[in-house]
Scaffold this active site. Structure first.
Site, mmCIF file in Angstrom:
data_model
loop_
_atom_site.group_PDB
_atom_site.id
_atom_site.type_symbol
_atom_site.label_atom_id
_atom_site.label_comp_id
_atom_site.label_asym_id
_atom_site.label_seq_id
_atom_site.Cartn_x
_atom_site.Cartn_y
_atom_site.Cartn_z
ATOM 1 N N ASP A 153 0.838 -1.192 0.000
ATOM 2 C CA ASP A 153 0.000 0.000 0.000
ATOM 3 C C ASP A 153 0.884 1.256 0.000
ATOM 4 O OD1 ASP A 153 -1.749 2.016 0.525
ATOM 5 O OD2 ASP A 153 -2.456 1.222 2.441
ATOM 6 N N ASP A 182 0.811 7.105 -10.196
ATOM 7 C CA ASP A 182 0.273 6.542 -11.440
ATOM 8 C C ASP A 182 -0.842 5.582 -11.061
ATOM 9 O OD1 ASP A 182 -0.147 5.701 -13.990
ATOM 10 O OD2 ASP A 182 1.636 4.435 -14.102
HETATM 11 N N1 AG3 Z 1 -2.879 5.177 -15.088
HETATM 12 C C1 AG3 Z 1 -4.160 5.813 -14.912
HETATM 13 C C2 AG3 Z 1 -5.123 5.730 -15.998
HETATM 14 C C3 AG3 Z 1 -6.479 6.181 -15.654
HETATM 15 C C4 AG3 Z 1 -7.374 5.893 -16.767
HETATM 16 N N2 AG3 Z 1 -8.737 6.124 -16.468
HETATM 17 C C5 AG3 Z 1 -9.759 5.666 -17.220
HETATM 18 N N3 AG3 Z 1 -9.533 5.008 -18.293
HETATM 19 N N4 AG3 Z 1 -10.987 5.891 -16.825
HETATM 20 C C6 AG3 Z 1 -2.817 3.869 -15.482
HETATM 21 C C7 AG3 Z 1 -1.510 3.206 -15.378
HETATM 22 C C8 AG3 Z 1 -0.598 3.469 -16.495
HETATM 23 N N5 AG3 Z 1 0.724 3.153 -16.145
#
Ligand code: AG3
Length: 287
Positions: free
Chosen positions: A138, A156
């Site tokens: 976490d 991210d």
């Molecule tokens: N990063 C966040 C993406 C969010 C997309 N949201 C959505 N499709 N509703 C994802 C991880 C990439 N490394």
């Protein structure tokens, strides 16, 4: 055939669909449903609880902006923390910089395994880099116990609903600020400014209440709903809008000009921090 198309649930009467070649794999973890799709326009894609996270073809649009903007705004980022990002794309882009240590904390081991198996080009060996270490756990708990300061913290995460909602709480931003060095920078993905305006407004306002400098910037990520995407930075003292070094070689999205330009928000989005920003879905466009 309904199955030939992938779409996230419509938001505010708007939906975007991606044609599929097939569904390659699916599993369920304690946290979420994990799927790997084979799409016509973007190649393979990671989907978590029905939301598209990244694809082989457009990952650079997202990762280069999330990573290179804060990394190049920082005068000398040595220690970097990535929260989430189980596909390894974020970590791979961090390691293009001359860092001493990059720690990644991902909560869901199933995401790590699925991406290792089905999306190996995303991490492209990043987890094996001697500078990198992976913690399965976490991110909030990790930050609470972090003893050495980080220069850059990158979040991210999935959309800030359900478990990830904590990642846009004021308490979380305070923990992040406490774990950052004197000129540290936090950067988060803050969602679609049109379709998730409420979450963006909240995140931007809370980062602004914790950090002396807060700034939202924009880019396009073709596979994400609405394509237009936002990122928000909290900075202790450096101006995040100015790149301080050249980009690592081979970037396909990031340029120094684009770095500066990404912070130029359309007038209808400039009200973000002012309380005049209407959080209703797509309301920003309706005025
Ligand atoms: N990063 C966040 C993406 C969010 C997309 N949201 C959505 N499709 N509703 C994802 C991880 C990439 N490394």
């Amino acid at each position: 055939m309904a199955d030939r198309w992938f779409g996230e649930p419509a938001r505010g009467g708007f939906e975007q669909r991606i044609e599929l070649r097939g569904r390659l794999w699916a599993g369920q973890s304690a946290y979420q449903r994990v799927e790997i799709l084979d799409t016509v326009p973007f190649g393979r894609a990671l989907v978590l609880d029905g939301a598209i996270q990244t694809t082989e073809a457009d990952e650079f649009c997202y990762h280069e902006l999330l990573v290179h903007v804060p990394m190049l705004a920082h005068p000398r980022p040595r220690r970097v923390l990535v929260i989430g990002g189980g596909d390894g794309g974020c970590l791979r882009h961090v390691l293009l910089h001359d860092v001493e240590r990059a720690i990644q904390v991902e909560i869901d081991e199933l995401v790590l395994r699925a991406c290792r198996e089905w999306l190996p080009t995303l991490a492209d060996g990043a987890f094996a880099d001697v500078r990198a270490s992976l913690v399965v756990g976490d991110g909030v708990a990790f930050l609470r116990d972090a003893d050495e300061p980080f220069d850059v913290i990158l979040v991210d995460s999935t959309d800030p609903v359900g478990p990830a909602a904590e990642l846009i709480s004021e308490a979380f931003f305070q923990l992040a600020a406490a774990a950052l060095s004197a000129n540290g920078i936090l950067a988060i993905q803050s969602g679609s400014p049109l379709l998730m305006a409420d979450e963006l407004r909240l995140a931007a306002a809370r980062i602004g209440s914790v950090f002396p400098i807060a700034a939202t910037y924009l880019g396009h990520v073709p596979a994400y709903p609405g394509v237009l995407w936002s990122y928000t930075i909290g900075s202790k003292q450096v101006d995040p809008r100015e790149p301080r070094r050249p980009a690592p070689p081979g970037t396909r999205y990031y340029t120094a000009e684009l770095h500066r330009a990404a912070f130029a928000l359309p007038a209808y989005l400039q009200a973000l921090g002012s309380g005049r920003f209407d959080p209703a879905v797509v309301a920003p466009l309706r005025g």
